[in-house]
Structure formats: structure tokens, C-alpha cells
Scaffold this motif. Structure first.
Motif, PDB file in Angstrom:
ATOM      1  N   ILE A  22     -15.207 111.110  27.528  1.00  0.00           N
ATOM      2  CA  ILE A  22     -16.445 111.414  26.819  1.00  0.00           C
ATOM      3  C   ILE A  22     -17.576 110.641  27.488  1.00  0.00           C
ATOM      4  O   ILE A  22     -17.606 109.418  27.454  1.00  0.00           O
ATOM      5  CB  ILE A  22     -16.335 111.039  25.324  1.00  0.00           C
ATOM      6  CG1 ILE A  22     -15.170 111.810  24.690  1.00  0.00           C
ATOM      7  CG2 ILE A  22     -17.647 111.358  24.601  1.00  0.00           C
ATOM      8  CD1 ILE A  22     -14.725 111.254  23.372  1.00  0.00           C
ATOM      9  N   THR A  57     -11.385 108.125  27.713  1.00  0.00           N
ATOM     10  CA  THR A  57     -11.734 109.003  26.588  1.00  0.00           C
ATOM     11  C   THR A  57     -12.215 110.371  27.070  1.00  0.00           C
ATOM     12  O   THR A  57     -12.209 111.324  26.312  1.00  0.00           O
ATOM     13  CB  THR A  57     -12.858 108.386  25.735  1.00  0.00           C
ATOM     14  OG1 THR A  57     -14.040 108.273  26.549  1.00  0.00           O
ATOM     15  CG2 THR A  57     -12.461 107.024  25.179  1.00  0.00           C
ATOM     16  N   PHE A  64     -23.594 108.166  28.227  1.00  0.00           N
ATOM     17  CA  PHE A  64     -23.013 106.896  28.642  1.00  0.00           C
ATOM     18  C   PHE A  64     -23.495 106.597  30.053  1.00  0.00           C
ATOM     19  O   PHE A  64     -23.432 107.451  30.932  1.00  0.00           O
ATOM     20  CB  PHE A  64     -21.483 106.984  28.602  1.00  0.00           C
ATOM     21  CG  PHE A  64     -20.800 105.746  29.091  1.00  0.00           C
ATOM     22  CD1 PHE A  64     -20.982 104.538  28.446  1.00  0.00           C
ATOM     23  CD2 PHE A  64     -19.975 105.797  30.204  1.00  0.00           C
ATOM     24  CE1 PHE A  64     -20.353 103.387  28.900  1.00  0.00           C
ATOM     25  CE2 PHE A  64     -19.332 104.660  30.664  1.00  0.00           C
ATOM     26  CZ  PHE A  64     -19.526 103.448  30.007  1.00  0.00           C
ATOM     27  N   TYR A  72     -17.619 108.880  20.468  1.00  0.00           N
ATOM     28  CA  TYR A  72     -17.139 108.235  21.691  1.00  0.00           C
ATOM     29  C   TYR A  72     -15.749 107.622  21.524  1.00  0.00           C
ATOM     30  O   TYR A  72     -15.305 106.849  22.356  1.00  0.00           O
ATOM     31  CB  TYR A  72     -18.152 107.180  22.168  1.00  0.00           C
ATOM     32  CG  TYR A  72     -19.335 107.825  22.853  1.00  0.00           C
ATOM     33  CD1 TYR A  72     -19.297 108.123  24.203  1.00  0.00           C
ATOM     34  CD2 TYR A  72     -20.471 108.180  22.134  1.00  0.00           C
ATOM     35  CE1 TYR A  72     -20.362 108.746  24.837  1.00  0.00           C
ATOM     36  CE2 TYR A  72     -21.548 108.797  22.755  1.00  0.00           C
ATOM     37  CZ  TYR A  72     -21.478 109.080  24.106  1.00  0.00           C
ATOM     38  OH  TYR A  72     -22.530 109.705  24.724  1.00  0.00           O
ATOM     39  N   TYR A  95     -16.614  99.996  27.520  1.00  0.00           N
ATOM     40  CA  TYR A  95     -16.249 101.369  27.159  1.00  0.00           C
ATOM     41  C   TYR A  95     -15.664 102.053  28.388  1.00  0.00           C
ATOM     42  O   TYR A  95     -16.245 102.019  29.476  1.00  0.00           O
ATOM     43  CB  TYR A  95     -17.490 102.124  26.667  1.00  0.00           C
ATOM     44  CG  TYR A  95     -17.181 103.556  26.312  1.00  0.00           C
ATOM     45  CD1 TYR A  95     -16.467 103.848  25.160  1.00  0.00           C
ATOM     46  CD2 TYR A  95     -17.583 104.599  27.131  1.00  0.00           C
ATOM     47  CE1 TYR A  95     -16.154 105.165  24.839  1.00  0.00           C
ATOM     48  CE2 TYR A  95     -17.275 105.911  26.814  1.00  0.00           C
ATOM     49  CZ  TYR A  95     -16.559 106.188  25.670  1.00  0.00           C
ATOM     50  OH  TYR A  95     -16.246 107.487  25.351  1.00  0.00           O
ATOM     51  N   GLU A 126     -20.941 111.945  27.170  1.00  0.00           N
ATOM     52  CA  GLU A 126     -22.167 112.184  26.412  1.00  0.00           C
ATOM     53  C   GLU A 126     -21.853 112.943  25.130  1.00  0.00           C
ATOM     54  O   GLU A 126     -20.810 113.585  25.012  1.00  0.00           O
ATOM     55  CB  GLU A 126     -23.183 112.949  27.240  1.00  0.00           C
ATOM     56  CG  GLU A 126     -22.723 114.331  27.675  1.00  0.00           C
ATOM     57  CD  GLU A 126     -23.732 115.021  28.583  1.00  0.00           C
ATOM     58  OE1 GLU A 126     -24.943 115.018  28.273  1.00  0.00           O
ATOM     59  OE2 GLU A 126     -23.301 115.580  29.603  1.00  0.00           O
ATOM     60  N   ASP A 127     -22.769 112.802  24.163  1.00  0.00           N
ATOM     61  CA  ASP A 127     -22.697 113.651  22.977  1.00  0.00           C
ATOM     62  C   ASP A 127     -24.056 114.341  22.891  1.00  0.00           C
ATOM     63  O   ASP A 127     -24.810 114.341  23.864  1.00  0.00           O
ATOM     64  CB  ASP A 127     -22.294 112.855  21.715  1.00  0.00           C
ATOM     65  CG  ASP A 127     -23.350 111.859  21.247  1.00  0.00           C
ATOM     66  OD1 ASP A 127     -24.490 111.861  21.783  1.00  0.00           O
ATOM     67  OD2 ASP A 127     -23.051 111.081  20.324  1.00  0.00           O
ATOM     68  N   ALA A 135     -14.924 105.427  29.724  1.00  0.00           N
ATOM     69  CA  ALA A 135     -15.103 106.875  29.628  1.00  0.00           C
ATOM     70  C   ALA A 135     -14.013 107.636  30.380  1.00  0.00           C
ATOM     71  O   ALA A 135     -13.677 108.754  30.015  1.00  0.00           O
ATOM     72  CB  ALA A 135     -16.482 107.266  30.143  1.00  0.00           C
ATOM     73  N   TRP A 191     -25.636 102.950  26.825  1.00  0.00           N
ATOM     74  CA  TRP A 191     -25.881 104.373  26.583  1.00  0.00           C
ATOM     75  C   TRP A 191     -27.392 104.564  26.510  1.00  0.00           C
ATOM     76  O   TRP A 191     -28.117 103.651  26.142  1.00  0.00           O
ATOM     77  CB  TRP A 191     -25.300 104.813  25.239  1.00  0.00           C
ATOM     78  CG  TRP A 191     -23.827 104.892  25.165  1.00  0.00           C
ATOM     79  CD1 TRP A 191     -23.052 106.022  25.273  1.00  0.00           C
ATOM     80  CD2 TRP A 191     -22.883 103.823  24.928  1.00  0.00           C
ATOM     81  NE1 TRP A 191     -21.720 105.701  25.142  1.00  0.00           N
ATOM     82  CE2 TRP A 191     -21.586 104.369  24.922  1.00  0.00           C
ATOM     83  CE3 TRP A 191     -23.023 102.443  24.737  1.00  0.00           C
ATOM     84  CZ2 TRP A 191     -20.445 103.593  24.719  1.00  0.00           C
ATOM     85  CZ3 TRP A 191     -21.889 101.674  24.533  1.00  0.00           C
ATOM     86  CH2 TRP A 191     -20.613 102.249  24.522  1.00  0.00           C
ATOM     87  N   TRP A 212     -22.043 108.126  16.067  1.00  0.00           N
ATOM     88  CA  TRP A 212     -22.068 107.764  17.483  1.00  0.00           C
ATOM     89  C   TRP A 212     -20.722 107.165  17.916  1.00  0.00           C
ATOM     90  O   TRP A 212     -20.130 107.600  18.898  1.00  0.00           O
ATOM     91  CB  TRP A 212     -23.216 106.774  17.745  1.00  0.00           C
ATOM     92  CG  TRP A 212     -23.096 106.084  19.054  1.00  0.00           C
ATOM     93  CD1 TRP A 212     -23.407 106.614  20.279  1.00  0.00           C
ATOM     94  CD2 TRP A 212     -22.591 104.773  19.309  1.00  0.00           C
ATOM     95  NE1 TRP A 212     -23.125 105.694  21.263  1.00  0.00           N
ATOM     96  CE2 TRP A 212     -22.628 104.563  20.693  1.00  0.00           C
ATOM     97  CE3 TRP A 212     -22.110 103.742  18.487  1.00  0.00           C
ATOM     98  CZ2 TRP A 212     -22.207 103.377  21.291  1.00  0.00           C
ATOM     99  CZ3 TRP A 212     -21.700 102.566  19.079  1.00  0.00           C
ATOM    100  CH2 TRP A 212     -21.744 102.387  20.448  1.00  0.00           C
TER     101      TRP A 212
END
Length: 131
Positions: free
Chosen positions: A109, A107, A117, A40, A102, A111-112, A104, A12, A36
Motif C-alpha cells: 500500500i 503491505t 507514502f 495502510y 512503515y 497510497e490511499d 510498503a 506521508w 488512515w
């Protein structure tokens, strides 16, 4: 979700000044998870497998930030290319999770509010650093 997978590093990055991110983003709850990880949908990870690197203030070239990271010779170029493809030539810091894949796509997801990512990359513990 359990994302543990040997030989894979999940990456990330952020373009936000490290100093301007609230401490609460990194504070762990009773389960040992910080904001964080929750953002995620990471329900657990081994903090021993996490590495971060970046600048105190401002941004720097991706290569300069990833080069000193563990075994970066084996995945660094791929990470640099991907971050540049995402539109950033300079970043403020990176999060690396080793032996962790991870997903994505599961999920949804990517980015936050602080980090994006990048992706999952194979790494080699016999590799040196990029610098």
C-alpha cells in the motif's frame, strides 16, 4: 503489523486540501485507529510520535511545509527530493511518524485516496529544523 523502529521517521504527504477531507478519515475507532492507519494496515502506533504540518487551504512548497517539523534538518532534504521525484512540487500537508518504519513493500500500500507514502528516513534528535 508492528512498524516501530527507533531513529526512523516514516513520511506521508497529501495534495488534497486539508479542509476537504472528511472528519471520519481522522476519527478513531475503539482500538484508537483512524481510517488512515487502517488503510495502510497499521495496527498500532503511538500518537505521541506523530506530527502533522500543512496549510489550511491550498498547497505550498514542500520545503515550507517540512521545514518547521521536528528535527527536519536531518531528513528534510531527502523528503523534498523524494516528493519531487514522485511528481509533486507543492503539497497541502504531511504526516510524520517518528520511531516508525512503515514497510510498503510488505503491505503493498503506497497510497490511499488522500495521502501518498513517501518513504522512511533516518532522523537525528540533535538536528535542528530546516528553516
Amino acid at each position: 503489523m508492528n512498524f516501530e523502529k527507533e531513529g526512523i521517521v516514516s513520511v506521508w504527504y497529501s495534495t488534497t486540501d486539508y479542509a476537504s477531507i472528511p472528519d471520519s478519515y481522522f476519527e478513531e475507532d475503539e482500538q484508537g485507529l483512524d481510517q488512515w492507519a487502517k488503510n495502510y494496515q497499521i495496527s498500532r502506533y503511538d500518537p505521541e510520535n506523530m506530527e502533522t504540518n500543512g496549510c489550511e487551504t491550498g498547497r505550498d512548497a514542500v520545503r515550507k511545509i517540512i521545514a518547521p517539523c521536528s528535527w527536519s534538518y536531518s531528513y528534510g532534504e531527502a523528503v523534498i527530493k523524494k516528493i519531487e521525484k514522485l511528481g509533486d512540487k507543492q503539497i497541502s500537508w504531511l504526516i510524520l511518524m517518528f520511531d516508525f518504519e512503515y514497510r510498503a513493500k510488505k503491505t503493498h500500500i503506497f497510497e490511499d485516496e488522500y495521502v501518498h507514502f513517501v518513504g522512511c528516513f533516518p532522523y537525528d534528535m540533535d538536528a535542528g529544523n530546516l528553516d
